[in-house]
Design an enzyme around this catalytic site. Structure first.
Site, PDB file in Angstrom:
ATOM      1  N   ASP A 669       0.828  -1.193   0.000  1.00  0.00           N
ATOM      2  CA  ASP A 669       0.000   0.000   0.000  1.00  0.00           C
ATOM      3  C   ASP A 669       0.872   1.256   0.000  1.00  0.00           C
ATOM      4  OD1 ASP A 669      -1.683   1.972   2.242  1.00  0.00           O
ATOM      5  OD2 ASP A 669      -2.665   1.296   0.417  1.00  0.00           O
ATOM      6  N   GLU A 694       1.653  -0.162  -4.932  1.00  0.00           N
ATOM      7  CA  GLU A 694       0.718   0.876  -5.366  1.00  0.00           C
ATOM      8  C   GLU A 694       1.478   2.190  -5.411  1.00  0.00           C
ATOM      9  OE1 GLU A 694      -1.628   2.674  -2.461  1.00  0.00           O
ATOM     10  OE2 GLU A 694      -3.338   3.039  -3.734  1.00  0.00           O
ATOM     11  N   ASP A 777     -10.139   2.087  -4.208  1.00  0.00           N
ATOM     12  CA  ASP A 777     -10.049   3.544  -4.071  1.00  0.00           C
ATOM     13  C   ASP A 777     -10.682   4.257  -5.254  1.00  0.00           C
ATOM     14  OD1 ASP A 777      -8.699   3.787  -1.641  1.00  0.00           O
ATOM     15  OD2 ASP A 777      -6.780   3.363  -2.592  1.00  0.00           O
TER      16      ASP A 777
END
Lengths: 890, 534
Positions: A669, A694, A777
């Site tokens: 992340d 990410e 997201d």
């Protein structure tokens, strides 16, 4: 108050969109550029400065031709208008006003700005009982129309042009006095330039209630007040007034005299703000021959305001050596150091601008000039002198010596966009030293020379240090003296190459409290759809239910289920042949306790770190570690990965996750938050089967429209992968962004880069690109950057036929798209398309894109027509649906 | 001064250009407050006044260009005539043809430019430029890099690398590796039949093993394509090209495996004549010599890679079979194969680039281990028939001279006294021997260091090796990277460069120079003003 200066500050926030990158904003206070081909990117033009000078070549470019024609038609002489681009700092004000609306019912906060721009208020609120300085999203009733949610902690609201002012922009926010909102925090963003405007490097904070209590435990809040009280006090009017809803007001014992149960009555403040604005002017030069004297008459006029001095000379040949012609000169002309003449232009009658007339002997072939506005402001022709040909023989239109190839350069030179910017920036730093040096030399004084040389050496040292830090952060390329390193066996970045990922959750998955159980029931189905890797949600205890605000890393009882349920789930997934990726949130971690200052930065649980584990450059959390090696995520303490003990603990934790839970790999992340080299460390320690990071930041846009060339964007992602030494792949945000534009606007030409390859990360480093069109997201119930609605299948047709490792979002596979996606997956698996497959783009036009992959699969998307060529092989249709079609070689 | 008013990056660059010229001459000496200046240069500088002017206007360093190409012929060079280059990171262009660490390189180039370094060396990898398929060249990454170099106002020396690299990993072209999978005979093999997939065996130079083409043809087309793609830079930015001749680009057999740790005693290495095609050649040769039995393989009594010379009987200093007729037969064949390989590639390169002003270089290794033995086994296994009683380098130098190529000698930073105890190694003596051979045949020598080192004796040795009688035409410092710019190393390098650029004379010895210094300084000042005015 108004002496406070506001500096536009670059500020990266996490994951909002559009995420504006403002790197190109490093500009000097007053910079000048002139370019005949209007408004080229500054970084690019700087490149053509280094083009080798070539002798004049007559080119059949359209400008040239046009000019030559003009030249003939106007009786043998020259006329051209040059656009002049002047970047100026304009100053304006930000207005902050708090007052009651017309009905005297509600409080209203207005924020306005007197400069032109596309202003966005980026804001959030703090509640009375908040600790720390995180923002919260304001209640729905407060949100003005047009507001956009940014994650769960901020809003973005555009400023509207107010009717009374020409350029005055304003936004009004209604406040509910009964709510427990303690303050409104905001920064102002200019979408045109991507610049953020803060107050002295911090957010603006508008305290609404004097909520400060002295019970000592809300020292975080106290700190906030102390910071701002000095700032607001002089103009704040307080009125002692009973406020029934504010029960905190009753226990009052504040510092100061009578600050008891007060509420803000009204408030008005202005802040100066400065912004760079590009101003377009032009200069027109015309040359005629005086029939009587056979001299050339050159007329120069411009609409530049103010006093303009022409700094000029003439030349006899193409070498453009400056020379001073014999007199007479125009009035007020002065000779400058025997090198040039300076003639102020005369104001034009009754109009803007000014002009001048120059009489020049026949013997000169060129008129050279630059325009001087003041001591520091010069206007040149693409950083060269303006050159006006005076004779008909061999004359060319005014071109800078090396200007011709700019167009070509612009298209070639994007890979190094980052580097160019930094080059420009630091060369400005050098300039002073060089000036010193030149000064030193000319003064003939040895001591000065020595100083100048020292300053050059100093500059060299600085550059070397910069180069060192960048190199050190990338793959070591030097020959190691002692221990020759074994080339690492790279596989975690790519797995086997045949992975197809499923994101096994969405933003709502935590709601049932038994997600692990629910997913377990789907294991067989997921496997049968053709997936071989599944990404599970972050498993740790978390402050937010979705899991992205981890607290105790070793507590794996989350809103998705218990640790035992997780183990069972992983076991079932393994049984059906799925590899499992754990979502590792390594960038930040929420604290358990406050330190002596009341700041939440002491961790509990098995990893009971203190402030030393927190990066030092986020003032909210008073970390005592080193500065962050990446961007900061502002909502929680960012972990300082440069600390050995932190890395050791995290490695242990990841290994424990592998052993205890059985994860096969990681989804990392917010990988922007720390250096990729640490990721390599973690990957090396845990040897995952597959890892993907990410790394999400904004694509490049010009005037709100996405640029065709996104090389800089994908380069940043590739830089990160490189920093991990290729041990991890990365989500191909570039491809997603380009698909957005291509599909939404029917601009399928965007899907081929200038080299005819896919324009995303997948075009440059396919084996490390994890292509996706949506995640929790961007889509789901958050929708921060949703894929164009209804076009999802085209997106999947693209990523599931192309190289790279495709990732499918949970919401899509369990929807009416399931059968279509499953067909595409089976086409991919059947034809053994893998992450390194070759792709040949056969068509990339306005309304159709087509490609052939590994010579086995052909696909097209878009409404336009396409059939794969049937000379060498025959194709059979594998799937045909709305706006896309896939063939297999048969 | 008006210099500062135009705050463009271009202005900064032209100025740094100018400054460099200054720096070269005006660095203050250590322990001296005087500015030292050098007589042989003064004339040059005066002449250059005009060049400066042009230079400033055009932002193209015409001047040093002329110098570098003209300067080669002259023999009387002094320390500060050495053109100093720095190698770019080996993996500066990635296998997807983008530039690795572009920002770092760009900043680094600027530092080097300010420091007065003349240019950089760029390794051009076969495995990157012709990665996917034969004849499918991808020059974009290299073109972009070259453009960066050009923009920084630096020269470029290009090294063709027809070999693979271990660290960082840069493989051979994919299509070559694929051919090698079915046909391992295109690679060198050692006695145990193990193929080394680092570079093609020299035995396939003229065999059509690469999709019907010979290795030489493939190399040639590579050069052709390079030349046409970089034609705009040839002779201006690109001043020299090093032809890749074998493992690590050097003219040798891959007689050592992997990287041998420094400070450890090397073994002797192994003969690499066991691939199918080498054995064929050997067999033919033996039959032609009337000794067919000698053509069945290499020496059976040679030690293996890491063994010492005395381990077996071949390299024994006294009475070893190297001195036998068989030894002579084998070693002369083995070394002549290498020599003709070198000749093929260098003549190819000089023909291919003959119509440009670019100088061609080849790299000869410094196989200094065991130099003090009679047999020089390290050199023998590497293909240089150089023993106590036979000079193996004359023929090499002659071959370079024949092709008008210059010779690159690595290891100029190595000194005898820092060799491991008991290794019988002597880099200094070997270097001297090769240089003598080069002098004899009129071959210019270029230097390189072997590694980025923080220890001062490396720099001292390099200085020694490029000054005095030890003329070098070019020195390439290897190489840019994190370690190069590290605080432990870079200051030492700066010192080194500064000592390069300034003569070892005391300024007080040159009183009459003062005026000239001032004068030339004046010249350049004017030129900078002119730049402003123009």
């Amino acid at each position: 108050m108004s002496t406070v200066t506001i500096e536009p500050l670059l500020r990266y926030l996490r994951r909002e969109r559009p995420l504006c990158r403002c790197r190109t904003k490093i500009l000097k206070p007053s910079s000048l550029n002139f370019s005949p081909k209007l408004l080229s990117n500054g970084a690019n033009t700087s490149f053509c400065n280094f083009k080798p000078r070539r002798p004049h070549i007559i080119r059949a470019s359209s400008t040239d031709t046009a000019l030559l024609e003009t030249f003939k038609s106007t009786d043998g002489f020259f006329k051209e208008t040059f656009p002049l681009t002047l970047t100026q700092m304009v100053e304006g004000k930000i207005f902050i006003r708090l007052d009651k609306d017309q009905n005297q019912q509600c409080w209203q906060l207005s924020v306005g700005c007197s400069l032109p721009g596309k202003w966005i208020l980026h804001w959030g609120v703090s509640y009375v009982d908040d600790v720390g300085s995180e923002w919260d999203q304001p209640p729905k009733s407060m949100r003005p129309p047009g507001s956009v949610c940014i994650k769960d902690y901020a809003m973005e609201t555009p400023l509207k042009k107010s009717s009374d002012g020409e350029i005055f922009h304003e936004v009004k926010i209604n406040l509910d006095p009964k709510s427990s909102i303690a303050a409104i925090n905001f920064v102002l963003k200019d979408e045109e330039t991507g610049a953020w405007y803060q107050h002295r490097g911090r957010d603006f904070k508008m305290p609404l209630v004097d909520y400060l209590r002295n019970d000592g435990k809300v020292a975080g809040a106290k700190r906030g007040f102390n910071l701002w009280s000095g700032f607001f006090l002089p103009k704040m009017l307080f009125k002692a007034k009973e406020l029934p809803s504010n029960d905190q007001g009753s226990s009052s014992e504040s510092k100061g005299a009578t600050q008891e149960n007060r509420q803000v009555e009204g408030f008005y403040e202005e802040h100066p703000i400065a912004k760079q604005v590009v101003i377009q002017n032009s200069a027109t030069v015309s040359v005629t021959k005086c029939p009587k004297t056979a001299k050339n008459l050159l007329y120069l006029e411009t609409d530049l305001p103010g006093k303009v001095v022409v700094h000029w000379g003439v030349c006899r040949d193409d070498a453009k050596n400056w020379e001073i012609p014999a007199g007479p000169y125009p009035p007020e002309t002065t000779v400058f150091k025997n090198k040039a003449l300076r003639t102020p232009l005369q104001p034009k009658d009754g109009g803007n601008g000014c002009s001048g007339l120059f009489t020049l002997d026949q013997e000169f072939v060129g008129f050279l000039f630059v325009l001087k506005l003041n001591e520091d402001t010069w206007l040149k022709c693409k950083k060269n002198d303006f050159h006006i040909p005076l004779s008909s023989s061999g004359s060319l239109p005014a071109q800078p010596g090396q200007g011709q190839s700019e167009g070509a350069l612009v298209s070639e030179k994007t890979v190094e966009a980052n580097q160019e910017v930094s080059q420009t920036a630091s060369s400005k730093g050098i300039i002073n030293d060089i000036r010193n040096l030149v000064n030193g030399i000319s003064s003939r004084r040895r001591t000065k020379k020595k100083e100048a040389q020292e300053s050059i050496l100093h500059e060299i040292e600085k550059l070397a240090a910069e180069a060192y830090s960048i190199f050190r952060n990338s793959i070591p390329t030097f020959v190691s003296e002692s221990e020759p390193q074994e080339t690492p066996k790279i596989c975690s970045g790519t797995g086997t190459g045949f992975e197809i990922l499923l994101q096994g959750f969405n933003w709502e998955s935590h709601k049932s409290g038994r997600w692990y159980m629910e997913l377990k029931e789907k294991a067989v189905e997921i496997s049968s759809l053709g997936f071989n890797v599944i990404w599970l949600p972050p498993p740790t205890e978390s402050v937010s239910p979705e899991g992205y605000m981890p607290k105790d890393l070793y507590n794996l009882n989350s809103r998705y289920g218990s640790i035992d349920e997780l183990k069972h789930l992983v076991k079932s997934l393994h049984e059906v042949g799925l590899k499992v990726l754990g979502d590792a949130v390594l960038n930040h971690r929420c604290a358990h306790f406050q330190n002596q200052n009341g700041v939440w930065n002491i961790f509990g649980g098995r990893l009971n770190w203190d402030e030393r584990a927190i990066v030092a450059d986020d003032p909210h959390f008073q970390g005592r570690g080193n500065k962050s090696s990446g961007d900061n995520f502002h909502a929680a303490p960012n972990i300082d990965h440069s600390q050995d003990f932190v890395r050791k603990d995290l490695k242990e934790w990841l290994c424990w996750l592998r052993d205890e839970i059985g994860y096969d790999g990681w989804r990392l992340d917010f990988a922007r938050g720390f250096w990729g080299g640490y990721v390599k460390d973690y990957i090396d320690a845990t040897e995952p089967y597959f890892a993907v990071g990410e790394y999400w930041d904004s694509l490049s846009y010009t005037c709100g429209e996405m640029d065709h060339n996104q090389d800089a964007h994908r380069q940043r992602i590739i830089d990160w992968i490189n920093a991990t030494n290729g041990t991890a792949g990365a989500f191909d945000v570039t491809t997603k962004g380009i698909l957005h534009s291509a599909l939404e606007r029917c601009e399928y030409w965007r899907l081929s880069d200038k080299k005819g390859k896919p324009p995303g990360v997948v075009g440059w480093w396919p084996s490390r690109a994890v292509t996706f069109i949506e995640n929790h997201d961007t889509g789901s119930t958050q929708g921060h950057w949703r894929f164009p609605s209804g076009k999802e299948m085209q997106g999947y047709a693209y990523i599931l036929t192309h190289p790279g490792t495709p990732a499918v979002f949970y919401d899509h596979i369990f929807s009416h798209y399931q059968s279509e996606i499953a067909s595409l997956i089976s086409i991919r698996n059947r034809n053994k398309v893998h992450c390194r497959s070759t792709v040949k783009i056969t068509k990339a036009e306005r309304d159709v894109y087509a490609a052939i992959i590994d010579e086995k699969v052909a696909m097209k998307m878009g409404p336009g027509h396409y059939e794969p060529p049937r000379e060498s092989q025959s194709w059979s249709v594998a799937i045909e649906a709305k706006d896309y079609k896939v063939w297999e070689a048969s | 001064m008006e210099v500062s008013v135009i705050g463009s990056s271009q202005a900064a660059i032209c100025k740094s250009e100018l400054v460099n010229k200054e720096l070269r001459f005006c660095f203050p000496r250590r322990n001296s407050t005087n500015v030292s200046f050098f007589d042989s240069r003064t004339r040059w500088r005066r002449n250059s006044g005009l060049h400066f002017t042009l230079n400033a206007i055009q932002t193209e360093p015409v001047l040093s260009d002329d110098l570098s190409t003209r300067g080669c012929a002259s023999r009387s060079k002094s320390l500060d005539d050495v053109r100093l280059y720095v190698g770019l990171p080996l993996d500066a262009v990635s296998d997807c043809n983008s530039i690795n660490h572009a920002r770092a390189i760009s900043v680094g180039l600027k530092a080097l430019k300010l420091l007065g370094v003349e240019g950089v060396e760029m390794a051009v990898w076969w495995g990157i430029a012709e990665k996917e398929a034969m004849g499918k060249y991808e020059w974009e990454g290299y073109l972009n890099l070259a453009k960066m170099v050009q923009s920084a106002g630096l020269k470029l020396h290009v090294s063709f690398c027809f070999h693979a690299n271990e660290q960082p990993k840069i493989p051979l072209p994919e299509w070559v590796s694929r051919i090698g999978e079915s046909e391992p005979g295109i690679f060198f093999a050692d006695r145990s039949g193990h193929h080394l997939r680092e570079c093609l065996s020299l035995a396939v130079d003229d065999l059509p093993v690469l999709n019907g083409k010979t290795a030489v043809q493939v190399y040639q087309e590579f050069c052709k394509s390079f030349k046409s793609s970089f034609s705009h830079l040839m002779g201006s930015t690109i001043t020299g090209i090093t032809m890749g001749l074998g493992p690590n680009g050097e003219l040798r057999y891959p007689s050592y495996r992997g990287v041998v740790k420094s400070g450890k005693i090397h073994g002797v290495g192994e003969f690499q004549c066991y691939d199918k095609n080498m054995l064929n050649l050997l067999k033919q040769h033996a039959e032609a010599m009337g000794n067919p039995l000698w053509g069945l393989g290499g020496p059976h009594d040679a030690p293996s890679y890491n063994q010492l010379p005395n381990f077996n009987s071949f390299f024994k200093d006294h009475g070893g079979s190297w001195e036998s007729p068989y030894g002579y037969f084998f070693l002369s064949w083995y070394s002549s194969q290498l020599l003709s390989h070198g000749n093929r590639l260098l003549s190819l390169a000089s023909t291919e680039f003959g119509d440009t002003t670019v100088t061609i270089y080849g790299k000869v290794p410094l196989m200094h281990h065991w130099y003090k033995t009679r047999t020089h086994p390290s050199e023998l296994t590497a293909g240089f028939y150089n023993t106590e009683n036979r000079d193996g380098y004359g023929a090499v130098a002659e071959m370079f001279a024949r092709n008008s190529c210059k010779m690159i000698l690595p290891g100029m930073d190595l000194s005898d006294k820092h060799q491991p105890q008991g290794s019988l190694s002597s880099p200094e003596l070997l270097l001297a021997q090769i240089r003598t051979a080069c002098r004899k045949y009129g071959v210019d020598v270029s230097g390189q260091n072997s590694l980025v080192s923080k220890s001062p004796h490396h720099f001292e040795q390099m200085k020694k090796n490029v000054s005095g009688e030890n003329v070098v035409d070019l020195f390439t410092y290897q190489r840019m990277g994190a370690e190069f710019f590290s605080p432990e190393h870079f200051p030492a390098f700066t010192e080194f460069v500064r000592s390069f650029n300034q003569p070892e004379k005391h300024a007080d010895d040159l009183p009459e120079e003062e005026e000239e210094v001032a004068e030339s300084l004046q010249t350049s000042t004017e030129s900078s003003i002119q730049m402003q005015a123009s």
